[in-house]
Motif scaffolding. Structure first.
Motif, PDB file in Angstrom:
ATOM      1  N   ARG A  17       0.877  -1.177   0.000  1.00  0.00           N
ATOM      2  CA  ARG A  17       0.000   0.000   0.000  1.00  0.00           C
ATOM      3  C   ARG A  17       0.908   1.219   0.000  1.00  0.00           C
ATOM      4  O   ARG A  17       1.153   1.841   1.045  1.00  0.00           O
ATOM      5  N   LEU A  18       1.400   1.535  -1.181  1.00  0.00           N
ATOM      6  CA  LEU A  18       2.421   2.568  -1.284  1.00  0.00           C
ATOM      7  C   LEU A  18       1.797   3.962  -1.262  1.00  0.00           C
ATOM      8  O   LEU A  18       0.777   4.212  -1.917  1.00  0.00           O
ATOM      9  N   ARG A  54      19.241   1.978   1.027  1.00  0.00           N
ATOM     10  CA  ARG A  54      17.952   1.509   1.524  1.00  0.00           C
ATOM     11  C   ARG A  54      16.832   2.157   0.714  1.00  0.00           C
ATOM     12  O   ARG A  54      16.790   3.377   0.569  1.00  0.00           O
ATOM     13  N   PHE A  55      15.941   1.304   0.195  1.00  0.00           N
ATOM     14  CA  PHE A  55      14.785   1.771  -0.553  1.00  0.00           C
ATOM     15  C   PHE A  55      13.528   1.343   0.205  1.00  0.00           C
ATOM     16  O   PHE A  55      13.307   0.148   0.404  1.00  0.00           O
ATOM     17  N   MET A  56      12.704   2.303   0.608  1.00  0.00           N
ATOM     18  CA  MET A  56      11.482   1.995   1.350  1.00  0.00           C
ATOM     19  C   MET A  56      10.313   2.754   0.735  1.00  0.00           C
ATOM     20  O   MET A  56      10.413   3.957   0.445  1.00  0.00           O
ATOM     21  N   ASP A  57       9.211   2.045   0.487  1.00  0.00           N
ATOM     22  CA  ASP A  57       8.013   2.651  -0.112  1.00  0.00           C
ATOM     23  C   ASP A  57       8.354   3.315  -1.439  1.00  0.00           C
ATOM     24  O   ASP A  57       7.865   4.411  -1.745  1.00  0.00           O
ATOM     25  N   CYS A  58       9.176   2.655  -2.242  1.00  0.00           N
ATOM     26  CA  CYS A  58       9.606   3.231  -3.518  1.00  0.00           C
ATOM     27  C   CYS A  58       8.970   2.503  -4.700  1.00  0.00           C
ATOM     28  O   CYS A  58       8.632   1.316  -4.620  1.00  0.00           O
ATOM     29  N   LEU A  59       8.847   3.230  -5.811  1.00  0.00           N
ATOM     30  CA  LEU A  59       8.479   2.666  -7.101  1.00  0.00           C
ATOM     31  C   LEU A  59       9.661   2.848  -8.035  1.00  0.00           C
ATOM     32  O   LEU A  59      10.142   3.970  -8.224  1.00  0.00           O
ATOM     33  N   VAL A  60      10.142   1.735  -8.608  1.00  0.00           N
ATOM     34  CA  VAL A  60      11.252   1.785  -9.551  1.00  0.00           C
ATOM     35  C   VAL A  60      10.711   1.268 -10.879  1.00  0.00           C
ATOM     36  O   VAL A  60      10.381   0.084 -11.003  1.00  0.00           O
ATOM     37  N   THR A  78       8.548  -2.146  -1.606  1.00  0.00           N
ATOM     38  CA  THR A  78       8.961  -1.497  -2.852  1.00  0.00           C
ATOM     39  C   THR A  78       8.543  -2.343  -4.042  1.00  0.00           C
ATOM     40  O   THR A  78       8.548  -3.572  -3.982  1.00  0.00           O
ATOM     41  N   ARG A  79       8.171  -1.669  -5.133  1.00  0.00           N
ATOM     42  CA  ARG A  79       7.799  -2.365  -6.365  1.00  0.00           C
ATOM     43  C   ARG A  79       8.729  -1.941  -7.491  1.00  0.00           C
ATOM     44  O   ARG A  79       8.939  -0.748  -7.724  1.00  0.00           O
ATOM     45  N   ARG A  96      12.239  -7.337   1.442  1.00  0.00           N
ATOM     46  CA  ARG A  96      11.074  -7.698   2.246  1.00  0.00           C
ATOM     47  C   ARG A  96       9.857  -6.922   1.753  1.00  0.00           C
ATOM     48  O   ARG A  96       9.897  -5.701   1.624  1.00  0.00           O
ATOM     49  N   ASP A  97       8.776  -7.660   1.482  1.00  0.00           N
ATOM     50  CA  ASP A  97       7.556  -7.063   0.939  1.00  0.00           C
ATOM     51  C   ASP A  97       7.883  -6.301  -0.346  1.00  0.00           C
ATOM     52  O   ASP A  97       7.712  -5.078  -0.440  1.00  0.00           O
TER      53      ASP A  97
END
Length: 222
Positions: A17-18, A54-60, A78-79, A96-97
């Motif tokens: 749920r970004l 560190r990538f958190m709550d990111c869209l790549v 992250t997606r 993770r997730d």
């Protein structure tokens, strides 16, 4: 006494749920960089070196990752969509997730990595290196995996759904609740003797019979 029925425990999938991401405006990735709630779209990140990032709550999205150095990186909630590249280095990384969708990659280094609640959906990944990695609650869905190397890895609650597994190396693997029944194409090059803890279909058993026979030294003649 009736035998107790056993079932294969399904993998737990990530539930992302970004939040609305902010655009990535830096000149490039940095070692130990902290990237939170960002959108990285259409960037050429080839050859950049960012160990420990560190990538958190990111869209790549639609980024080039040729030989991008992300050793020991952490990807959380992250997606990654439509990423491409050869030789991306994620050795000893932690995912993770995470969702990876429609990737086109080759020679991805994930040896020693930890993957938990990860879905890899669609696309094609050649020569994926997961040696000595730890996979828990991981789903490969609709993806082509050509000659993946799982040597010495630990797989728990891992599913292969409607995907093509070509020339897989399971040497020294430890498996628990690994579901191969819905794998569209299952070809094991090495390590068929390490399938204890996996579930296959009757049809797959017949297809793998020559490999099983060769692994235990049985000669089959007409």
């Amino acid at each position: 006494m009736a035998r107790k029925a056993t079932t294969t425990t399904a993998a737990r999938r990530p539930e992302l749920r970004l939040p609305e991401p902010a655009p990535f405006e830096a000149a490039g990735l940095e070692p130990d960089g902290d990237y939170d709630g960002l959108l990285l779209r259409g960037l050429d990140l080839a050859g950049q070196d960012a160990p420990g990032a560190r990538f958190m709550d990111c869209l790549v999205e639609e980024c080039a990752l040729d030989e991008t150095g992300l050793q020991h990186a952490r990807l959380i909630d992250t997606r990654l969509t439509g990423v491409r590249g050869v030789g991306t280095d994620l050795a000893d990384a932690s995912l993770r997730d995470v969702e990876v969708c429609d990737a086109r990659m080759g020679g991805v280094q994930l040896h020693g990595a930890v993957l938990e609640r990860v879905v890899v959906r669609g696309g094609k990944i050649d020569y994926l290196n997961l040696r000595k990695a730890r996979l828990r609650d991981v789903v490969f869905e609709g993806v082509v995996l050509a000659e993946p190397d799982f040597g010495g890895a630990s797989l728990e609650r891992v599913e292969f759904v409607d995907c093509s597994l070509k020339g897989a190396d399971f040497t020294g693997v430890r498996m628990k609740d690994v579901d191969l029944r819905r794998c569209g194409e299952l070809e094991i090059a090495r390590g068929v003797d390490r399938l204890s803890g996996a579930t296959i279909s009757p049809a797959q058993l017949m297809d793998l019979a020559p490999v099983f026979a060769a692994a235990i030294g049985v000669r089959v003649e007409g």
